[in-house]
Design a protein around this motif. Sequence first.
Motif, PDB file in Angstrom:
ATOM      1  N   ALA A  69     -72.482  21.750  18.559  1.00  0.00           N
ATOM      2  CA  ALA A  69     -73.674  21.582  19.392  1.00  0.00           C
ATOM      3  C   ALA A  69     -74.944  21.590  18.538  1.00  0.00           C
ATOM      4  O   ALA A  69     -75.845  20.761  18.713  1.00  0.00           O
ATOM      5  CB  ALA A  69     -73.744  22.676  20.451  1.00  0.00           C
ATOM      6  N   VAL A  70     -75.017  22.506  17.593  1.00  0.00           N
ATOM      7  CA  VAL A  70     -76.175  22.561  16.692  1.00  0.00           C
ATOM      8  C   VAL A  70     -76.262  21.285  15.863  1.00  0.00           C
ATOM      9  O   VAL A  70     -77.348  20.731  15.651  1.00  0.00           O
ATOM     10  CB  VAL A  70     -76.082  23.805  15.780  1.00  0.00           C
ATOM     11  CG1 VAL A  70     -77.106  23.727  14.648  1.00  0.00           C
ATOM     12  CG2 VAL A  70     -76.296  25.078  16.586  1.00  0.00           C
ATOM     13  N   SER A  71     -75.114  20.787  15.406  1.00  0.00           N
ATOM     14  CA  SER A  71     -75.131  19.581  14.574  1.00  0.00           C
ATOM     15  C   SER A  71     -75.608  18.368  15.367  1.00  0.00           C
ATOM     16  O   SER A  71     -76.335  17.519  14.835  1.00  0.00           O
ATOM     17  CB  SER A  71     -73.737  19.323  13.994  1.00  0.00           C
ATOM     18  OG  SER A  71     -72.834  18.842  14.976  1.00  0.00           O
ATOM     19  N   PHE A  72     -75.227  18.266  16.645  1.00  0.00           N
ATOM     20  CA  PHE A  72     -75.686  17.152  17.466  1.00  0.00           C
ATOM     21  C   PHE A  72     -77.193  17.244  17.724  1.00  0.00           C
ATOM     22  O   PHE A  72     -77.894  16.221  17.720  1.00  0.00           O
ATOM     23  CB  PHE A  72     -74.924  17.106  18.793  1.00  0.00           C
ATOM     24  CG  PHE A  72     -73.678  16.278  18.733  1.00  0.00           C
ATOM     25  CD1 PHE A  72     -73.675  14.954  19.128  1.00  0.00           C
ATOM     26  CD2 PHE A  72     -72.487  16.830  18.257  1.00  0.00           C
ATOM     27  CE1 PHE A  72     -72.526  14.181  19.063  1.00  0.00           C
ATOM     28  CE2 PHE A  72     -71.331  16.070  18.187  1.00  0.00           C
ATOM     29  CZ  PHE A  72     -71.354  14.741  18.585  1.00  0.00           C
ATOM     30  N   TRP A  73     -77.685  18.448  17.932  1.00  0.00           N
ATOM     31  CA  TRP A  73     -79.127  18.619  18.113  1.00  0.00           C
ATOM     32  C   TRP A  73     -79.888  18.211  16.860  1.00  0.00           C
ATOM     33  O   TRP A  73     -80.906  17.504  16.924  1.00  0.00           O
ATOM     34  CB  TRP A  73     -79.441  20.070  18.480  1.00  0.00           C
ATOM     35  CG  TRP A  73     -80.910  20.352  18.537  1.00  0.00           C
ATOM     36  CD1 TRP A  73     -81.792  19.956  19.499  1.00  0.00           C
ATOM     37  CD2 TRP A  73     -81.687  21.088  17.572  1.00  0.00           C
ATOM     38  NE1 TRP A  73     -83.057  20.398  19.208  1.00  0.00           N
ATOM     39  CE2 TRP A  73     -83.027  21.095  18.035  1.00  0.00           C
ATOM     40  CE3 TRP A  73     -81.369  21.747  16.386  1.00  0.00           C
ATOM     41  CZ2 TRP A  73     -84.052  21.730  17.339  1.00  0.00           C
ATOM     42  CZ3 TRP A  73     -82.381  22.381  15.695  1.00  0.00           C
ATOM     43  CH2 TRP A  73     -83.696  22.360  16.166  1.00  0.00           C
ATOM     44  N   LEU A  74     -79.386  18.626  15.702  1.00  0.00           N
ATOM     45  CA  LEU A  74     -80.031  18.264  14.441  1.00  0.00           C
ATOM     46  C   LEU A  74     -79.937  16.762  14.183  1.00  0.00           C
ATOM     47  O   LEU A  74     -80.885  16.151  13.677  1.00  0.00           O
ATOM     48  CB  LEU A  74     -79.397  19.039  13.287  1.00  0.00           C
ATOM     49  CG  LEU A  74     -79.662  20.542  13.269  1.00  0.00           C
ATOM     50  CD1 LEU A  74     -78.786  21.235  12.236  1.00  0.00           C
ATOM     51  CD2 LEU A  74     -81.133  20.824  12.978  1.00  0.00           C
ATOM     52  N   ALA A  75     -78.787  16.176  14.506  1.00  0.00           N
ATOM     53  CA  ALA A  75     -78.627  14.732  14.321  1.00  0.00           C
ATOM     54  C   ALA A  75     -79.628  13.963  15.175  1.00  0.00           C
ATOM     55  O   ALA A  75     -80.225  12.969  14.722  1.00  0.00           O
ATOM     56  CB  ALA A  75     -77.202  14.320  14.670  1.00  0.00           C
ATOM     57  N   TRP A  76     -79.805  14.403  16.403  1.00  0.00           N
ATOM     58  CA  TRP A  76     -80.782  13.748  17.290  1.00  0.00           C
ATOM     59  C   TRP A  76     -82.204  13.950  16.770  1.00  0.00           C
ATOM     60  O   TRP A  76     -82.995  13.015  16.738  1.00  0.00           O
ATOM     61  CB  TRP A  76     -80.655  14.318  18.704  1.00  0.00           C
ATOM     62  CG  TRP A  76     -81.774  13.916  19.610  1.00  0.00           C
ATOM     63  CD1 TRP A  76     -81.934  12.731  20.271  1.00  0.00           C
ATOM     64  CD2 TRP A  76     -82.915  14.717  19.938  1.00  0.00           C
ATOM     65  NE1 TRP A  76     -83.103  12.733  20.993  1.00  0.00           N
ATOM     66  CE2 TRP A  76     -83.726  13.949  20.809  1.00  0.00           C
ATOM     67  CE3 TRP A  76     -83.323  16.005  19.595  1.00  0.00           C
ATOM     68  CZ2 TRP A  76     -84.922  14.424  21.327  1.00  0.00           C
ATOM     69  CZ3 TRP A  76     -84.500  16.492  20.113  1.00  0.00           C
ATOM     70  CH2 TRP A  76     -85.291  15.701  20.969  1.00  0.00           C
ATOM     71  N   ARG A  77     -82.506  15.140  16.326  1.00  0.00           N
ATOM     72  CA  ARG A  77     -83.868  15.455  15.875  1.00  0.00           C
ATOM     73  C   ARG A  77     -84.229  14.723  14.594  1.00  0.00           C
ATOM     74  O   ARG A  77     -85.369  14.299  14.407  1.00  0.00           O
ATOM     75  CB  ARG A  77     -84.012  16.960  15.678  1.00  0.00           C
ATOM     76  CG  ARG A  77     -85.397  17.412  15.233  1.00  0.00           C
ATOM     77  CD  ARG A  77     -85.460  18.919  15.129  1.00  0.00           C
ATOM     78  NE  ARG A  77     -86.746  19.350  14.629  1.00  0.00           N
ATOM     79  CZ  ARG A  77     -87.826  19.563  15.375  1.00  0.00           C
ATOM     80  NH1 ARG A  77     -87.760  19.361  16.680  1.00  0.00           N
ATOM     81  NH2 ARG A  77     -88.963  19.964  14.832  1.00  0.00           N
ATOM     82  N   HIS A  78     -83.261  14.553  13.700  1.00  0.00           N
ATOM     83  CA  HIS A  78     -83.552  13.985  12.381  1.00  0.00           C
ATOM     84  C   HIS A  78     -83.009  12.572  12.191  1.00  0.00           C
ATOM     85  O   HIS A  78     -83.077  12.027  11.093  1.00  0.00           O
ATOM     86  CB  HIS A  78     -83.008  14.905  11.293  1.00  0.00           C
ATOM     87  CG  HIS A  78     -83.625  16.259  11.297  1.00  0.00           C
ATOM     88  ND1 HIS A  78     -84.856  16.522  10.757  1.00  0.00           N
ATOM     89  CD2 HIS A  78     -83.184  17.432  11.821  1.00  0.00           C
ATOM     90  CE1 HIS A  78     -85.148  17.799  10.929  1.00  0.00           C
ATOM     91  NE2 HIS A  78     -84.149  18.370  11.576  1.00  0.00           N
ATOM     92  N   ARG A  79     -82.430  12.006  13.246  1.00  0.00           N
ATOM     93  CA  ARG A  79     -81.968  10.624  13.208  1.00  0.00           C
ATOM     94  C   ARG A  79     -80.942  10.371  12.102  1.00  0.00           C
ATOM     95  O   ARG A  79     -81.013   9.383  11.376  1.00  0.00           O
ATOM     96  CB  ARG A  79     -83.160   9.666  13.048  1.00  0.00           C
ATOM     97  CG  ARG A  79     -84.196   9.783  14.158  1.00  0.00           C
ATOM     98  CD  ARG A  79     -85.358   8.854  13.868  1.00  0.00           C
ATOM     99  NE  ARG A  79     -86.340   8.894  14.943  1.00  0.00           N
ATOM    100  CZ  ARG A  79     -87.321   9.787  15.012  1.00  0.00           C
ATOM    101  NH1 ARG A  79     -87.443  10.707  14.075  1.00  0.00           N
ATOM    102  NH2 ARG A  79     -88.184   9.765  16.023  1.00  0.00           N
TER     103      ARG A  79
END
Length: 241
Positions: A69-79
């Motif tokens: 979940a954290v990795s998906f949030w970071l992926a969305w935030r940092h493209r």
Amino acid sequence: MPGGWWPDALLVAAFAALTAALVWWSPLLEVDIAVRDWVDQHRPPPVTVLMLVLDYLGQGGPLTTLTVAVSFWLAWRHRTIRPIILAGLTPIVSTLLIVALKRWTARGAPHHGSMRLFSDKGEDFYPSGHVSNGIVYWGVLAVLLAPYLAVPVRRLMQWLPGVLVFIGTTYLSYHWLTDSIGGYLLGLLIVRILLRVPWRTIPLPRWLDRPHPPGEHQVNPPARQDGPPGAHLCGAAGGPG
């Protein structure tokens, strides 16, 4: 990245020595029994509840869910898909290694099965996956969230959960003492293996790793660049921190 391979070699040697001692050096088994008997006789209800909480810090399912979940949030935030790659490989590497060793060594638990290695097919308690999880997953979370955490908080996230899980699972007699020691050694080894991968420089298709637009705020300021290896995985493209 971790410097040098000699710590990795020491971890492998220590685990091999521990495993050999459990097979051929009976005094180590006596230590396991003594620790189990002592905690069985000193387990008041309030302390038991606390230890259950500590043990839960190494629960693989919730930790995998949290890390992904954290990795998906970071992926969305940092493209970029880079955080998802790390979070996705973590349970694969950890599970393959730990489960393979558990099934190979075939050891029972403190209150059922045989305590000797290679003698109880169907049992799989050595090494402790909970303790390993407490190091691996929390260490990966510390790497992923490094730009957002103060250095002391990041250090605590890296080191404290593994120790707490070690104490909890051993105190509750879910694992022998040596199970927990073996899990701790392997957890450190797995984290070092994962951090050796140059996550920020692996070539990826442009559509999976888009750069930030000019002038967009970055989350890894220079003041945070003294963190652990891989701490700036989620920042702009470049070499590892």
